[in-house]
Design a protein around this motif. Sequence first.
Motif, PDB file in Angstrom:
ATOM      1  N   TYR A   1       0.863  -1.180   0.000  1.00  8.56           N
ATOM      2  CA  TYR A   1       0.000   0.000   0.000  1.00  8.56           C
ATOM      3  C   TYR A   1       0.898   1.228   0.000  1.00  8.56           C
ATOM      4  CZ  TYR A   1      -2.705  -3.898   1.637  1.00  8.56           C
ATOM      5  OH  TYR A   1      -3.257  -5.152   1.733  1.00  8.56           O
ATOM      6  N   VAL A   2       0.471   2.246  -0.704  1.00  8.20           N
ATOM      7  CA  VAL A   2       1.251   3.488  -0.773  1.00  8.20           C
ATOM      8  C   VAL A   2       0.521   4.566   0.023  1.00  8.20           C
ATOM      9  CG1 VAL A   2       2.160   5.303  -2.276  1.00  8.20           C
ATOM     10  CG2 VAL A   2       2.302   2.903  -2.994  1.00  8.20           C
TER      11      VAL A   2
ATOM     12  N   THR B   1       6.186   9.158  -5.168  1.00 12.44           N
ATOM     13  CA  THR B   1       5.489   7.882  -5.352  1.00 12.44           C
ATOM     14  C   THR B   1       6.276   6.977  -6.292  1.00 12.44           C
ATOM     15  OG1 THR B   1       3.392   9.015  -4.995  1.00 12.44           O
ATOM     16  CG2 THR B   1       3.272   6.838  -5.959  1.00 12.44           C
TER      17      THR B   1
ATOM     18  N   LEU C   1      -3.955   3.072  -2.421  1.00 13.45           N
ATOM     19  CA  LEU C   1      -3.268   4.350  -2.273  1.00 13.45           C
ATOM     20  C   LEU C   1      -4.081   5.252  -1.349  1.00 13.45           C
ATOM     21  CD1 LEU C   1      -1.210   6.592  -3.244  1.00 13.45           C
ATOM     22  CD2 LEU C   1      -2.734   6.941  -5.209  1.00 13.45           C
TER      23      LEU C   1
ATOM     24  N   VAL D   1      -8.186   3.836  -4.481  1.00 16.75           N
ATOM     25  CA  VAL D   1      -7.764   5.110  -3.873  1.00 16.75           C
ATOM     26  C   VAL D   1      -8.798   5.454  -2.807  1.00 16.75           C
ATOM     27  CG1 VAL D   1      -7.266   7.556  -4.249  1.00 16.75           C
ATOM     28  CG2 VAL D   1      -6.703   5.883  -6.035  1.00 16.75           C
TER      29      VAL D   1
ATOM     30  N   GLY E   1      -5.388   3.375   2.245  1.00 17.75           N
ATOM     31  CA  GLY E   1      -5.299   2.610   0.998  1.00 17.75           C
ATOM     32  C   GLY E   1      -5.620   1.148   1.208  1.00 17.75           C
TER      33      GLY E   1
END
Length: 513
Positions: free
Chosen positions: A12-13, A66, A81, A254, A493
């Motif tokens: 996950y970002v 990112t 995200l 998102v 996210g």
Amino acid sequence: MAGRDPEPARYYVGVDVGTGSVRAALVDQRGILLAFADQPINQWEPQFNHHEQSSEDIWAACCVVTKKVVQGIDLNQVRGLGFDATCSLVVLDKHFRPLPVNHEGDSRRNIIMWLDHRAVSQVHRINETKHSALQYVGGVMSVEMQAPKLLWLKENLRETCWDQAGHFFDLPDFLSWKATGVTARSLCSLVCKWTYSAEKGWDDSFWKMIGLEDFVADNYGKIGNQVLPPGAPLGNGLTPEAAKDLGLPAGIAVAASLIDAHAGGLGVIGTDVRGHGLACEGQPVTSRLAVICGTSSCHMGISRDPIFVPGVWGPYFSAMVPGFWLNEGGQSVTGKLIDHVVQGHAAFPELQAKAAARCQSVYAYLNSHLDLIKKAQPVGFLTVDLHVWPDFHGNRSPLADLTLKGMVTGLKLSQDLDDLAILYLATVQAIALGTRLIIEAMEAAGHSISTLFLCGGLSKNPLFVQMHADVTGMPVVLSQEVESVLVGAAILGACASGDFTSVQKRTRHQEVK
């Protein structure tokens, strides 16, 4: 019997837009941070108390960080995200192009920053209405909230900005729109900074009473009439255009966003404390105060039932932890105040040179210098004759008075490195005393707080942490993962991806240092 192949990792970002930089992290399903990147962003101060940024500059920085954190991994394993950001005000026209928030007409500068204090007369008039909506912001609205800034734009930039505006976003919501094309707003932003009620929605009478009836007439289209809880998935996920910008796969989930401090609060307040011998182990989560301390500090306490604290924002329902009411105390400048005091001192060049010679930060050097000069006494006693009142940018909580100014008493004619170190210590102590004042106000109103959970840049400074423990008389817990704000963003996210059924399930994976 052959063993099954291990399940591939899920990533996950989290993207965190702070005051001076954008940071990103790659986090796995255990909540462990695997990669980190940061990128500075521009700020403009065209006149005193006017602070501006650029949404295009910020988005470009999001793309840089990112791309860095996902280098070398299988992008198909990135599942979600999440964004958090400062609660700054982004202004776009009807075609989503930037509009100027300044007299110079520079449309690149289309963000009024959270710490901007231009709308003093507007917030004064709003507070004079004594509207019932003000009950949910501690009784007095802050100049840092969005309503006074919007009124300032209407009264001061009618032709170049207000009449052309199609969208007013809180910065976290701008980022999730940019990623998905969905204009839905986060419940967190609207409840905490825009007077939206999680239970009743917008209050027409408030906007009419303060002179912003324009929003009522268009059914709040410009400020948000679709509202989602933080962590909810937005639209069809990442658009192909945004995916290309960010270096991520199109279509990944998102999440509806959080304000940066609330992401930090989410990242630490549910921390698993078992097995560390901490008094808070057997106590409810409502006994914890999350203190997110960076440029400014925010003090997040949650409760099962609404608690109204004079001078402290909230109670806000489900604005940070679903199902709980949030009260949010704060200090408008903390890290920024320490920098201001230290960098403005006559001995600062000497400090810089000595710290550089030791390959230390100026604050690590100051901390060791204080240990050197304290002799046999505890370090806190060095300031017995020197005192700082820290409201250099007004008092957010609990006095809620933006007219207050800072003060230093006990100065001498000397200006050497010892004096600078002791002034730095007195400033840190003043900030800790401000935290104690906020806790006392919250407890007087009905909160029962026993433990501080610190995160953010200042929580990496051992002196800052120790002074908060000394001054409040409470234990301070730090997460093993110091980047709690980024973990909070990544949790969003993870929640949006469907891999975790709720924000709460994900937060329990955090551990204590």
